[in-house]
Design a protein around this motif. Structure first.
Motif, PDB file in Angstrom:
ATOM      1  N   ASP A 253      20.180   6.901   6.833  1.00 32.98           N
ATOM      2  CA  ASP A 253      20.894   5.710   7.307  1.00 32.98           C
ATOM      3  C   ASP A 253      22.280   5.635   6.653  1.00 32.98           C
ATOM      4  O   ASP A 253      22.652   4.629   6.036  1.00 32.98           O
ATOM      5  CB  ASP A 253      20.096   4.443   6.994  1.00 32.98           C
ATOM      6  N   SER A 254      23.037   6.720   6.795  1.00 32.65           N
ATOM      7  CA  SER A 254      24.330   6.807   6.100  1.00 32.65           C
ATOM      8  C   SER A 254      25.512   7.014   7.032  1.00 32.65           C
ATOM      9  O   SER A 254      26.607   7.346   6.583  1.00 32.65           O
ATOM     10  CB  SER A 254      24.295   7.955   5.086  1.00 32.65           C
ATOM     11  N   SER A 255      25.309   6.832   8.332  1.00 34.73           N
ATOM     12  CA  SER A 255      26.422   6.970   9.275  1.00 34.73           C
ATOM     13  C   SER A 255      27.507   5.947   8.955  1.00 34.73           C
ATOM     14  O   SER A 255      27.214   4.786   8.645  1.00 34.73           O
ATOM     15  CB  SER A 255      25.934   6.774  10.709  1.00 34.73           C
ATOM     16  N   MET A 256      28.752   6.387   9.016  1.00 35.04           N
ATOM     17  CA  MET A 256      29.888   5.492   8.720  1.00 35.04           C
ATOM     18  C   MET A 256      30.488   4.901   9.989  1.00 35.04           C
ATOM     19  O   MET A 256      31.580   4.348   9.953  1.00 35.04           O
ATOM     20  CB  MET A 256      30.944   6.264   7.933  1.00 35.04           C
ATOM     21  N   SER A 257      29.797   4.998  11.099  1.00 35.47           N
ATOM     22  CA  SER A 257      30.309   4.383  12.333  1.00 35.47           C
ATOM     23  C   SER A 257      30.318   2.865  12.165  1.00 35.47           C
ATOM     24  O   SER A 257      29.481   2.300  11.442  1.00 35.47           O
ATOM     25  CB  SER A 257      29.429   4.767  13.523  1.00 35.47           C
ATOM     26  N   PRO A 258      31.257   2.164  12.811  1.00 32.87           N
ATOM     27  CA  PRO A 258      31.332   0.701  12.667  1.00 32.87           C
ATOM     28  C   PRO A 258      30.022  -0.003  12.998  1.00 32.87           C
ATOM     29  O   PRO A 258      29.631  -0.950  12.310  1.00 32.87           O
ATOM     30  CB  PRO A 258      32.441   0.323  13.658  1.00 32.87           C
TER      31      PRO A 258
ATOM     32  N   HIS B 161      26.872   1.133  12.752  1.00 35.88           N
ATOM     33  CA  HIS B 161      25.873   1.314  11.694  1.00 35.88           C
ATOM     34  C   HIS B 161      26.260   0.549  10.424  1.00 35.88           C
ATOM     35  O   HIS B 161      25.390  -0.007   9.739  1.00 35.88           O
ATOM     36  CB  HIS B 161      25.712   2.807  11.378  1.00 35.88           C
ATOM     37  N   ARG B 162      27.542   0.522  10.126  1.00 37.32           N
ATOM     38  CA  ARG B 162      27.979  -0.219   8.932  1.00 37.32           C
ATOM     39  C   ARG B 162      27.703  -1.707   9.095  1.00 37.32           C
ATOM     40  O   ARG B 162      27.257  -2.389   8.166  1.00 37.32           O
ATOM     41  CB  ARG B 162      29.456   0.047   8.678  1.00 37.32           C
ATOM     42  N   ALA B 163      27.949  -2.221  10.287  1.00 39.71           N
ATOM     43  CA  ALA B 163      27.702  -3.641  10.545  1.00 39.71           C
ATOM     44  C   ALA B 163      26.209  -3.961  10.444  1.00 39.71           C
ATOM     45  O   ALA B 163      25.806  -4.986   9.868  1.00 39.71           O
ATOM     46  CB  ALA B 163      28.230  -4.010  11.925  1.00 39.71           C
TER      47      ALA B 163
ATOM     48  N   TYR C 248      21.257  -6.190   7.829  1.00 37.74           N
ATOM     49  CA  TYR C 248      19.832  -5.973   7.619  1.00 37.74           C
ATOM     50  C   TYR C 248      19.495  -5.059   6.440  1.00 37.74           C
ATOM     51  O   TYR C 248      18.314  -4.849   6.135  1.00 37.74           O
ATOM     52  CB  TYR C 248      19.216  -5.371   8.892  1.00 37.74           C
ATOM     53  N   GLY C 249      20.513  -4.491   5.795  1.00 40.62           N
ATOM     54  CA  GLY C 249      20.250  -3.579   4.688  1.00 40.62           C
ATOM     55  C   GLY C 249      20.066  -2.141   5.158  1.00 40.62           C
ATOM     56  O   GLY C 249      19.880  -1.880   6.348  1.00 40.62           O
TER      57      GLY C 249
END
Length: 285
Positions: A69-74, A76-78, A83-84
């Protein structure tokens, strides 16, 4: 999917690949992450398994980002902010056998997995995988191999170098000291009087200073970057004195001799119980 993260040098990578083979034998969809742990300074350590000619399925960047769960797409970051993070990485619980390692799915498995217990039931598959298919011996190594086969040879692994740094001293220091090697040599001589000791070390000058005489033969000329030469030569010996190192563990394990003696230190790490690293054949002194 289950991922196994490759890390460390050749000895560690062999334990990690053995776990990969075990998980495959269980019918799991397995990938190896051979990127994350190797930065610019460690490029020479990446995939030292190539000496065996083994193959494996590599984890893609997208698979790594998904499982950690480390994607830096906006998007996924949001979501992580709301939700953590849902990181499915799992690190082995100790330096001993952890049954959870074989149960976790999906997961990215982190650790060294330094025990035969993970792959005891597929030993022959592991042994066949770790055949030196891509090794070309130097002239010096070939001559040393011949010597080892013609006598009651004993590999002696003395690891200094990186083990002398403050961090490694805390973990590994004071275990394989001179007293340990003297006890190990005496134990071998008691059981097999007519032996010759072949010395492997990343500090050969120190080693030659403390182990001299016609029965001690320094194995020189192979750099740490060409460790596969030394590993192969260790496996050619008929008996073994280990350092508390995965490298000499595998050197002894790859020797398939039925009458071999394998001497190991009574303790493997400071402050940790590592009882599962020992195989049944090892004599602890």
């Amino acid at each position: 999917m289950v991922g196994v993260q490759l890390s460390g040098g050749l000895g560690n990578q062999m334990f990690e690949y053995a776990l990969y083979l075990k998980l495959k034998s269980m019918g799991k969809d397995v990938r190896i992450d051979d990127v994350t742990c190797y930065g610019e300074q460690e490029k020479q350590r990446v995939n030292q398994l190539s000496v065996f000619g083994v193959s494996y399925e590599r984890m893609t960047k997208q698979e790594y980002e998904q499982i950690t769960d480390s994607s830096m797409s906006p998007l996924h970051r949001a979501r992580r902010l709301l939700y953590g993070r849902k990181d499915l990485s799992y690190r082995e619980a100790s330096c001993n056998y952890d049954p959870e390692i074989l149960r976790r799915e999906p997961a990215l498995l982190l650790g060294y997995f330094q025990t035969e217990r993970y792959f005891a039931d597929i030993k022959e598959q592991v042994r066949e995988a770790f055949t030196f298919r891509n090794l070309t011996l130097t002239k010096e190594s070939a001559a040393m191999e011949q010597q080892m086969k013609e006598c009651e040879s004993v590999s002696v692994h003395i690891r200094r170098g990186d083990y002398l740094t403050p961090a490694n001293q805390a973990l590994f220091g004071g275990i394989c000291d001179l007293d340990y090697y003297h006890r190990a040599v005496a134990e071998i001589r008691k059981r097999k009087p007519d032996v010759k000791f072949f010395l492997f070390s990343n500090d050969m000058e120190w080693t030659k200073e403390h182990f001299c005489g016609s029965e001690f033969v320094p194995v020189e000329g192979n750099s740490e970057q060409a460790g596969e030469q030394d590993l192969y030569l260790m496996s050619c010996c008929k008996n073994h004195i280990l350092a508390n190192s995965s490298f000499s563990w595998w050197g002894a394990w790859l020797d398939n001799g039925k009458d071999k003696l394998v001497i190991a230190p009574e303790k493997w790490m400071n402050g940790r119980d590592c009882c599962d690293i020992y195989t049944d054949e090892m004599i602890r002194v």
